[in-house]
Design an enzyme around this catalytic site. Structure first.
Site, mmCIF file in Angstrom:
data_model
loop_
_atom_site.group_PDB
_atom_site.id
_atom_site.type_symbol
_atom_site.label_atom_id
_atom_site.label_comp_id
_atom_site.label_asym_id
_atom_site.label_seq_id
_atom_site.Cartn_x
_atom_site.Cartn_y
_atom_site.Cartn_z
ATOM 1 N N LYS A 1 47.903 18.493 31.487
ATOM 2 C CA LYS A 1 47.512 17.075 30.534
ATOM 3 C C LYS A 1 48.139 18.150 29.337
ATOM 4 O O LYS A 1 49.316 17.024 28.766
ATOM 5 C CB LYS A 1 46.443 16.834 31.181
ATOM 6 C CG LYS A 1 46.503 15.602 30.053
ATOM 7 C CD LYS A 1 45.135 14.656 30.830
ATOM 8 C CE LYS A 1 43.637 14.987 30.698
ATOM 9 N NZ LYS A 1 43.451 14.540 28.899
ATOM 10 N N SER A 2 47.324 18.759 28.684
ATOM 11 C CA SER A 2 47.851 18.749 26.820
ATOM 12 C C SER A 2 49.045 19.540 26.753
ATOM 13 O O SER A 2 49.990 18.923 25.879
ATOM 14 C CB SER A 2 46.197 20.211 26.529
ATOM 15 O OG SER A 2 45.424 19.816 26.799
ATOM 16 N N ARG B 1 52.038 17.169 24.663
ATOM 17 C CA ARG B 1 52.588 17.663 23.579
ATOM 18 C C ARG B 1 54.495 17.554 23.520
ATOM 19 O O ARG B 1 55.115 16.981 23.348
ATOM 20 C CB ARG B 1 52.428 19.022 23.580
ATOM 21 C CG ARG B 1 50.921 18.765 22.826
ATOM 22 C CD ARG B 1 49.623 20.220 23.378
ATOM 23 N NE ARG B 1 48.853 20.122 22.347
ATOM 24 C CZ ARG B 1 47.680 19.445 22.503
ATOM 25 N NH1 ARG B 1 47.794 19.051 23.613
ATOM 26 N NH2 ARG B 1 46.702 20.076 21.988
ATOM 27 N N GLY C 1 41.494 10.460 24.881
ATOM 28 C CA GLY C 1 41.348 10.824 23.459
ATOM 29 C C GLY C 1 42.899 11.433 22.792
ATOM 30 O O GLY C 1 43.428 11.681 21.121
ATOM 31 N N ARG D 1 34.212 6.859 21.200
ATOM 32 C CA ARG D 1 34.606 7.835 21.027
ATOM 33 C C ARG D 1 34.595 8.627 19.722
ATOM 34 O O ARG D 1 35.703 7.490 18.909
ATOM 35 C CB ARG D 1 35.649 9.191 22.114
ATOM 36 C CG ARG D 1 35.250 8.684 23.267
ATOM 37 C CD ARG D 1 36.235 9.507 24.336
ATOM 38 N NE ARG D 1 36.671 10.780 23.937
ATOM 39 C CZ ARG D 1 37.135 12.051 24.564
ATOM 40 N NH1 ARG D 1 37.588 11.007 25.457
ATOM 41 N NH2 ARG D 1 37.033 12.967 24.111
ATOM 42 N N GLN E 1 42.149 19.265 19.640
ATOM 43 C CA GLN E 1 43.020 17.604 19.372
ATOM 44 C C GLN E 1 42.760 17.786 17.527
ATOM 45 O O GLN E 1 43.767 16.849 17.069
ATOM 46 C CB GLN E 1 42.037 16.438 19.671
ATOM 47 C CG GLN E 1 41.696 16.546 21.360
ATOM 48 C CD GLN E 1 41.538 15.319 22.251
ATOM 49 O OE1 GLN E 1 41.060 14.516 21.787
ATOM 50 N NE2 GLN E 1 41.532 14.871 23.453
ATOM 51 N N ASP F 1 36.951 21.515 28.990
ATOM 52 C CA ASP F 1 36.563 20.449 29.843
ATOM 53 C C ASP F 1 36.527 20.545 32.200
ATOM 54 O O ASP F 1 36.290 19.731 32.520
ATOM 55 C CB ASP F 1 38.148 20.487 30.194
ATOM 56 C CG ASP F 1 39.346 19.367 29.244
ATOM 57 O OD1 ASP F 1 37.891 18.891 28.373
ATOM 58 O OD2 ASP F 1 39.818 19.947 28.864
ATOM 59 N N ARG G 1 29.037 14.253 28.967
ATOM 60 C CA ARG G 1 29.245 15.636 29.755
ATOM 61 C C ARG G 1 27.893 15.966 30.692
ATOM 62 O O ARG G 1 27.741 16.525 31.818
ATOM 63 C CB ARG G 1 30.435 16.153 30.471
ATOM 64 C CG ARG G 1 31.621 15.369 30.544
ATOM 65 C CD ARG G 1 32.784 16.306 30.818
ATOM 66 N NE ARG G 1 34.197 15.187 31.178
ATOM 67 C CZ ARG G 1 35.033 15.172 31.231
ATOM 68 N NH1 ARG G 1 35.412 16.389 30.215
ATOM 69 N NH2 ARG G 1 36.237 14.735 31.009
ATOM 70 N N ARG H 1 36.515 13.537 34.997
ATOM 71 C CA ARG H 1 35.888 14.742 35.519
ATOM 72 C C ARG H 1 34.630 14.674 36.157
ATOM 73 O O ARG H 1 34.311 16.081 37.457
ATOM 74 C CB ARG H 1 36.534 16.403 34.445
ATOM 75 C CG ARG H 1 37.461 15.980 34.618
ATOM 76 C CD ARG H 1 38.596 17.300 33.641
ATOM 77 N NE ARG H 1 39.102 17.145 32.066
ATOM 78 C CZ ARG H 1 39.679 17.132 32.326
ATOM 79 N NH1 ARG H 1 40.733 17.681 34.144
ATOM 80 N NH2 ARG H 1 41.009 17.424 31.653
HETATM 81 C C1 S3P Z 1 42.452 18.615 24.689
HETATM 82 C C2 S3P Z 1 41.439 18.982 23.551
HETATM 83 C C3 S3P Z 1 40.026 19.206 24.006
HETATM 84 C C4 S3P Z 1 39.920 18.933 25.988
HETATM 85 C C5 S3P Z 1 40.853 17.016 25.780
HETATM 86 C C6 S3P Z 1 42.488 17.742 26.016
HETATM 87 C C7 S3P Z 1 44.045 19.092 24.320
HETATM 88 O O1 S3P Z 1 39.445 17.522 23.108
HETATM 89 O O2 S3P Z 1 39.096 18.361 26.751
HETATM 90 O O3 S3P Z 1 40.729 17.156 27.725
HETATM 91 O O4 S3P Z 1 45.298 18.083 24.315
HETATM 92 O O5 S3P Z 1 44.069 18.912 22.961
HETATM 93 P P1 S3P Z 1 38.622 18.183 22.144
HETATM 94 O O6 S3P Z 1 39.549 18.869 21.626
HETATM 95 O O7 S3P Z 1 38.188 17.264 21.469
HETATM 96 O O8 S3P Z 1 37.875 19.564 22.504
#
Ligand code: S3P
Length: 433
Positions: free
Chosen positions: A22-23, A27, A95, A123, A170, A316, A347, A388
């Protein structure tokens, strides 16, 4: 899918590949859009969160062709080629979309508004808005520091050195992306190492990024050049199967082509400390990311004190790690994980409530949990609209005394739409409604 009912399995088996990271998927669309030339993506995660990012860039005028499952062709517009969107940018539950986009939007010459669903609008966003304002961005939020976020396009950004108060990829990524548009150098210092996909991918796109210890820096005014990206499987989705196969007798599964970037493998290290039987096979490097096939077999898990330095590297994966702890022999203690309270749900609380409903001794603390492993009963739990949490309790149902019913599972589609299909393939007993 409203509910899942998960019940006793006699063992898991098979080799399979879970969907893309996903990350990295987020990007790939962001940097591909801001690059000059074409970026081809393979293995893109076709799930609501990453698609929210894709739609946001389409509505800012980027042509993104969807060539088939997981395949994108992005016609980059360059750092200064985005167009003002006709309406607010709605990013659903994501997020990552909201926080990373806010950094990019702060560098534009047009105004924009970011909105999300009921979970995302609760959030915390000051963690990105405050440092962006220090860089000179003009930004607005609700009084509580939550979205909708207004980002005004007249900010002239200047590079800053920012010491992040929390470990958050993030926040780091948001500031690095804003730094692309800033005068001078932007440096982000993190208190704990967090996922570094942004840094790696920027370098892949030909952008100079300096990493020195926990500090990451880049200078504004460069250019990104389109490239090909092969997105590996998401270790955060694989995590459900690592725990599932560990705790279910007669299990032996292999997850193929999994991203094992060292900033993401905390789950493996923690499970190994608990006694898991996990092997990394065929290690290779694909497009700047480490990849392996992961074989996992059943074993007896033991409770541990989870080392705090592994928390950010497994952030996560705690919902399913708490499930592993519930099945482990003895006590598991998690500390230093207060960030879990501001995820898609709180969580710590949602998992403690659910585990208690299943008869597990799980005590929430301000920054973690204390779990006494033992018998897990069946029952009914809530997902609190958190993907999750829903999948973690589906794993819990594999060995519970009776079935576990999980309510409100729609959001599984935000990160892992094929979860049930793959779970059934390897031997879960799940019915859905
Ligand atoms: C992510 C960073 C994490 C993670 C999220 C994805 C990212 O969040 O929990 O699922 O893709 O940069 P945080 O930066 O709030 O820890």
């Amino acid at each position: 899918m409203k509910t899942m009912v998960s019940s006793l399995s006699a063992g898991l088996s098979g080799n399979f590949r879970v969907p893309g990271d996903k990350s990295i998927s987020h990007r790939s669309v962001m940097l591909g859009s801001l690059a000059e030339g074409v970026t081809e993506v393979n293995g893109f995660l076709e799930a609501q969160d990453a698609l929210a990012t894709l739609k946001a860039f389409q509505s800012m005028g980027v042509k993104i062709e969807r060539l088939g499952e997981g395949r994108l062709r992005i016609h980059g517009v360059g750092l200064y080629g985005l167009k003002k969107p006709k309406s607010d940018l709605y990013v659903g539950n994501s997020g990552t979309s909201m926080r990373l986009l806010s950094g990019i939007l702060a560098g534009q010459v047009f105004d924009s508004v970011l909105t999300g669903d009921s979970s995302l609008t609760k959030r915390p966003m000051r963690r990105v808005l405050d440092p962006l304002a220090q860089m000179g961005a003009k930004v607005g939020s609700t009084d509580r520091g939550t979205s909708p976020l207004q980002i005004y396009g007249d900010g002239q950004l200047s590079g800053i050195r920012y010491e992040m108060p929390m470990g958050s990829a993030q926040v780091k990524s948001c500031l690095l992306l804003a730094g692309l548009y800033a005068e001078g150098e932007t440096t982000v210092v993190e208190p704990a190492v967090t996922r570094d996909h942004t840094e790696r991918m920027l370098r892949g796109f030909g952008y100079a990024v300096k990493t020195q210890g926990n500090a990451v820096s880049l200078k504004g005014g460069g250019r990104l050049k389109g490239m090909s990206i092969d997105v590996p499987s998401d270790i955060s989705s694989v995590a459900f199967f690592l725990v599932a196969a560990s705790m279910t007798p007669n299990s032996d599964i292999t997850l193929e082509h999994v991203g094992i970037n060292p900033t993401r493998t905390g789950i493996i290290d923690i499970l190994l400390l608990m006694g898991a039987d996990i092997q990394l096979l065929n290690r290779r490097e694909v497009g700047g990311e480490n990849v392996a096939d992961i074989r996992v077999r059943s074993c007896a898990l033991n409770g541990i004190n989870v080392p705090e330095e592994l928390v950010a590297l497994a952030i996560d994966e705690f919902p399913v790690l708490f499930v592993a702890a519930a099945y482990a022999k003895g006590k598991t203690v998690v500390t230093g994980a207060e960030e879990l309270r501001v995820k898609e749900s709180d969580r710590i609380q949602t998992m403690a409530d659910g585990l208690q409903a299943l008869g597990v001794s799980a005590q929430a603390t301000s920054d973690g949990m204390i779990i006494e492993g033992g018998d897990v009963q069946g029952g009914e739990v809530e997902s609190f609209d958190d993907h999750r949490i829903a999948m973690a309790f589906a794993v819990a149902g594999l060995q519970s005394r009776s079935a576990i019913k999980i309510n409100n599972c729609e959001n599984v589609g935000t990160s892992f739409p094929s979860f049930v299909e793959l779970a059934l393939f390897c031997g879960f007993k799940i019915s859905t409604q």
